[in-house]
Motif scaffolding. Structure first.
Motif, PDB file in Angstrom:
ATOM      1  N   GLY A   1       0.802  -1.217   0.000  1.00 33.66           N
ATOM      2  CA  GLY A   1       0.000   0.000   0.000  1.00 33.66           C
ATOM      3  C   GLY A   1       0.837   1.270   0.000  1.00 33.66           C
ATOM      4  O   GLY A   1       1.958   1.294   0.505  1.00 33.66           O
ATOM      5  N   ASN A   2       0.265   2.320  -0.563  1.00 30.07           N
ATOM      6  CA  ASN A   2       0.915   3.628  -0.613  1.00 30.07           C
ATOM      7  C   ASN A   2       0.505   4.418   0.627  1.00 30.07           C
ATOM      8  O   ASN A   2      -0.670   4.746   0.794  1.00 30.07           O
ATOM      9  CB  ASN A   2       0.484   4.369  -1.876  1.00 30.07           C
ATOM     10  N   PRO A   3       1.448   4.754   1.525  1.00 32.72           N
ATOM     11  CA  PRO A   3       1.065   5.456   2.760  1.00 32.72           C
ATOM     12  C   PRO A   3       0.426   6.812   2.496  1.00 32.72           C
ATOM     13  O   PRO A   3      -0.457   7.235   3.248  1.00 32.72           O
ATOM     14  CB  PRO A   3       2.395   5.593   3.511  1.00 32.72           C
ATOM     15  N   LYS A   4       0.868   7.501   1.448  1.00 34.71           N
ATOM     16  CA  LYS A   4       0.253   8.791   1.141  1.00 34.71           C
ATOM     17  C   LYS A   4      -1.192   8.596   0.699  1.00 34.71           C
ATOM     18  O   LYS A   4      -2.074   9.387   1.041  1.00 34.71           O
ATOM     19  CB  LYS A   4       1.052   9.506   0.046  1.00 34.71           C
ATOM     20  N   GLY A   5      -1.439   7.499  -0.046  1.00 34.85           N
ATOM     21  CA  GLY A   5      -2.806   7.177  -0.444  1.00 34.85           C
ATOM     22  C   GLY A   5      -3.670   6.838   0.758  1.00 34.85           C
ATOM     23  O   GLY A   5      -4.828   7.250   0.844  1.00 34.85           O
ATOM     24  N   PHE A   6      -3.107   6.077   1.713  1.00 29.85           N
ATOM     25  CA  PHE A   6      -3.836   5.760   2.937  1.00 29.85           C
ATOM     26  C   PHE A   6      -4.189   7.042   3.694  1.00 29.85           C
ATOM     27  O   PHE A   6      -5.292   7.184   4.231  1.00 29.85           O
ATOM     28  CB  PHE A   6      -3.005   4.845   3.836  1.00 29.85           C
TER      29      PHE A   6
ATOM     30  N   PRO B   1      11.094   8.794   0.593  1.00 22.15           N
ATOM     31  CA  PRO B   1      10.401  10.020   0.174  1.00 22.15           C
ATOM     32  C   PRO B   1       9.193  10.370   1.038  1.00 22.15           C
ATOM     33  O   PRO B   1       8.984  11.550   1.356  1.00 22.15           O
ATOM     34  CB  PRO B   1       9.985   9.714  -1.273  1.00 22.15           C
ATOM     35  N   PHE B   2       8.411   9.372   1.421  1.00 23.43           N
ATOM     36  CA  PHE B   2       7.208   9.656   2.225  1.00 23.43           C
ATOM     37  C   PHE B   2       7.585  10.321   3.549  1.00 23.43           C
ATOM     38  O   PHE B   2       6.972  11.302   3.969  1.00 23.43           O
ATOM     39  CB  PHE B   2       6.431   8.367   2.486  1.00 23.43           C
ATOM     40  N   VAL B   3       8.609   9.793   4.209  1.00 22.80           N
ATOM     41  CA  VAL B   3       9.032  10.327   5.503  1.00 22.80           C
ATOM     42  C   VAL B   3       9.664  11.704   5.340  1.00 22.80           C
ATOM     43  O   VAL B   3       9.350  12.642   6.089  1.00 22.80           O
ATOM     44  CB  VAL B   3      10.023   9.359   6.197  1.00 22.80           C
ATOM     45  N   VAL B   4      10.547  11.848   4.364  1.00 22.49           N
ATOM     46  CA  VAL B   4      11.238  13.130   4.159  1.00 22.49           C
ATOM     47  C   VAL B   4      10.244  14.235   3.824  1.00 22.49           C
ATOM     48  O   VAL B   4      10.290  15.336   4.394  1.00 22.49           O
ATOM     49  CB  VAL B   4      12.294  13.001   3.041  1.00 22.49           C
ATOM     50  N   ASN B   5       9.307  13.959   2.903  1.00 27.12           N
ATOM     51  CA  ASN B   5       8.327  14.972   2.516  1.00 27.12           C
ATOM     52  C   ASN B   5       7.401  15.330   3.676  1.00 27.12           C
ATOM     53  O   ASN B   5       7.016  16.494   3.835  1.00 27.12           O
ATOM     54  CB  ASN B   5       7.505  14.478   1.320  1.00 27.12           C
ATOM     55  N   LEU B   6       7.067  14.312   4.480  1.00 31.39           N
ATOM     56  CA  LEU B   6       6.215  14.574   5.642  1.00 31.39           C
ATOM     57  C   LEU B   6       6.914  15.507   6.625  1.00 31.39           C
ATOM     58  O   LEU B   6       6.308  16.452   7.152  1.00 31.39           O
ATOM     59  CB  LEU B   6       5.855  13.256   6.326  1.00 31.39           C
ATOM     60  N   ARG B   7       8.199  15.271   6.869  1.00 33.39           N
ATOM     61  CA  ARG B   7       8.944  16.113   7.799  1.00 33.39           C
ATOM     62  C   ARG B   7       9.022  17.556   7.303  1.00 33.39           C
ATOM     63  O   ARG B   7       8.801  18.502   8.064  1.00 33.39           O
ATOM     64  CB  ARG B   7      10.357  15.553   7.987  1.00 33.39           C
ATOM     65  N   ILE B   8       9.312  17.716   6.015  1.00 27.67           N
ATOM     66  CA  ILE B   8       9.438  19.061   5.450  1.00 27.67           C
ATOM     67  C   ILE B   8       8.089  19.778   5.462  1.00 27.67           C
ATOM     68  O   ILE B   8       7.985  20.945   5.879  1.00 27.67           O
ATOM     69  CB  ILE B   8       9.997  18.989   4.014  1.00 27.67           C
ATOM     70  N   ASP B   9       7.034  19.094   5.017  1.00 31.25           N
ATOM     71  CA  ASP B   9       5.703  19.712   4.956  1.00 31.25           C
ATOM     72  C   ASP B   9       5.196  20.056   6.352  1.00 31.25           C
ATOM     73  O   ASP B   9       4.494  21.062   6.536  1.00 31.25           O
ATOM     74  CB  ASP B   9       4.721  18.772   4.254  1.00 31.25           C
ATOM     75  N   TRP B  10       5.534  19.225   7.333  1.00 32.57           N
ATOM     76  CA  TRP B  10       5.100  19.476   8.709  1.00 32.57           C
ATOM     77  C   TRP B  10       5.717  20.777   9.227  1.00 32.57           C
ATOM     78  O   TRP B  10       5.027  21.616   9.810  1.00 32.57           O
ATOM     79  CB  TRP B  10       5.499  18.298   9.589  1.00 32.57           C
ATOM     80  N   ILE B  11       7.000  20.941   9.025  1.00 27.04           N
ATOM     81  CA  ILE B  11       7.687  22.141   9.490  1.00 27.04           C
ATOM     82  C   ILE B  11       7.135  23.381   8.787  1.00 27.04           C
ATOM     83  O   ILE B  11       6.877  24.416   9.417  1.00 27.04           O
ATOM     84  CB  ILE B  11       9.205  22.012   9.252  1.00 27.04           C
ATOM     85  N   ARG B  12       6.944  23.287   7.480  1.00 24.94           N
ATOM     86  CA  ARG B  12       6.421  24.427   6.729  1.00 24.94           C
ATOM     87  C   ARG B  12       5.012  24.800   7.188  1.00 24.94           C
ATOM     88  O   ARG B  12       4.694  25.984   7.362  1.00 24.94           O
ATOM     89  CB  ARG B  12       6.414  24.100   5.235  1.00 24.94           C
ATOM     90  N   SER B  13       4.171  23.809   7.385  1.00 29.08           N
ATOM     91  CA  SER B  13       2.774  24.080   7.754  1.00 29.08           C
ATOM     92  C   SER B  13       2.674  24.658   9.153  1.00 29.08           C
ATOM     93  O   SER B  13       1.914  25.604   9.396  1.00 29.08           O
ATOM     94  CB  SER B  13       1.953  22.786   7.652  1.00 29.08           C
ATOM     95  N   PHE B  14       3.445  24.107  10.097  1.00 27.51           N
ATOM     96  CA  PHE B  14       3.324  24.554  11.478  1.00 27.51           C
ATOM     97  C   PHE B  14       3.928  25.946  11.690  1.00 27.51           C
ATOM     98  O   PHE B  14       3.681  26.567  12.723  1.00 27.51           O
ATOM     99  CB  PHE B  14       3.973  23.537  12.415  1.00 27.51           C
TER     100      PHE B  14
END
Length: 371
Positions: A119-124, A219-232
């Protein structure tokens, strides 16, 4: 002398010519062994994929406590890898036993978390975000998100998806409780030969892509970390985020949440006797979950002012077959040159030690060095 004679006789015997029949027999044995291994792999490949097709997505989401007209809010709980909604019932019971949350609707969300899942975690996470939109339509109140292990990553990505799409429900999320979430990614395969072997086998069979997407550097983990910092950095009223992790956890450590917990309303707890699996037991984490639910959320802290003086930052990293000692000299030389020119320079020359050819060949040491 007798020993010398014996050794000479042995060595002569070892290197005597081998007949063609023996060579043929040995080659035939090697060929049959390779064929047997190939057939075994082929059968395993078929069984694994059939099993995954039949039973891989058998998990079903359900209400632990159904909503009523008096439900003031919603709690959504997400299980970890190889777990299911039923494994999270103890966590749900802790929430339900809190007087302030006794009337909250509690939903246990499921996804394909089997060991063979591709499964694709981003899809989940997108599916979870859509489900949260639907559930919030039924229970239009505050939202508490809870996730164990991989479920914690899915909860975080779903919340960011809601923010990115400007969904109404995302503005009602006031708590995100992570139970041993590998926020920086996991490197468990480099710590355990068994997990490395398991990973190698599942990869060769074309399965297990879901868990590999949580490895450090994926990629899923790296993008999540970057997007989290930007959003918060821009969220006006960020939710309270808590990470609860055990000190006997060999997958996640408290330092893995450094980028998650650097914002306002962020806290972490370390359980002295808990493992990665046992952290979801009410007897171990219940008191900490209750404490998080009791904590009041504060507003965003004051924005840090940018210093008027410009600061130059220099990062120097050595190559794989280098101890990096001379880079300290380079760093000091550059800093002295900057000082002479009245420049404010911050320089760093981190080392990861010598990376030998043998370490590069070994998959375990190579992965450890890379991630």
């Amino acid at each position: 002398q007798l020993a010398t004679v014996a050794i000479n006789d042995y060595l002569i015997g070892q290197f005597r010519p081998v007949s063609g029949a023996i060579v043929s027999r040995r080659l035939r044995w090697i060929g049959l062994s390779i064929l047997f291994l190939f057939v075994f792999w082929l059968i395993a490949f078929g069984v694994v994929h059939v099993w995954d097709a039949l039973y891989g997505d058998e998990q079903r989401s359900y209400w632990y406590q159904e909503p009523t007209d008096q439900s003031p809010g919603l709690v959504v709980v997400v299980h970890g890898w190889t777990k299911g909604p039923a494994d999270m019932e103890q966590v749900a019971s802790v929430v339900k036993e809190k007087p302030e949350y006794s009337d909250h609707a509690i939903y246990l969300w499921a996804y394909d978390s089997s060991i063979f899942s591709n499964g694709n975690p981003k899809g989940f996470a997108q599916d979870l975000a859509l489900k949260l939109k639907e559930l919030h339509g039924q229970v239009p109140g505050e939202i508490v998100l809870m996730g164990h292990s991989l479920g914690g990553l899915l909860v975080r990505r779903a919340y960011l998806t809601g923010l990115e799409n400007n969904e109404t429900w995302s503005k009602y999320v006031n708590r995100i409780i992570l139970l041993a979430a590998p926020n920086r990614g996991t490197e468990a395969t480099s710590r355990s030969r068994w997990l490395w072997l398991q990973d190698t086998l599942t990869k060769s069979l074309g399965v297990g892509a879901l868990i590999r997407s949580t490895y450090r550097g994926a990629p899923f983990v790296v993008n999540l970390r970057i997007d989290w910092i930007r959003s918060f950095q821009t969220v006006d009223n960020p939710p309270l985020v808590a990470q609860i992790v055990g000190r006997k956890d060999h997958v996640v450590s408290s330092s893995d949440s450094i980028d998650v917990l650097q914002f306002p309303n962020s806290i972490t707890y370390e359980l002295s006797n808990s493992t990665h699996a046992s952290v979801i037991n009410a007897a171990e984490s219940g008191a900490f979950i209750r404490e998080v639910l009791d904590k009041k959320r504060t507003g965003r802290s004051q924005t840090t002012t940018v210093p008027e003086e410009s600061v130059f930052k220099l990062l120097i990293v050595h190559g794989i077959r280098d101890y990096g000692g001379r880079f300290d000299e380079i760093k000091d030389t550059v800093k002295s040159q900057a000082l002479q020119r009245n420049l404010n320079l911050e320089a760093s020359s981190p080392r990861y030690k010598y990376f030998s050819a043998l370490q590069f060949i070994s998959p375990i040491s190579r992965q450890h060095k890379v991630f």
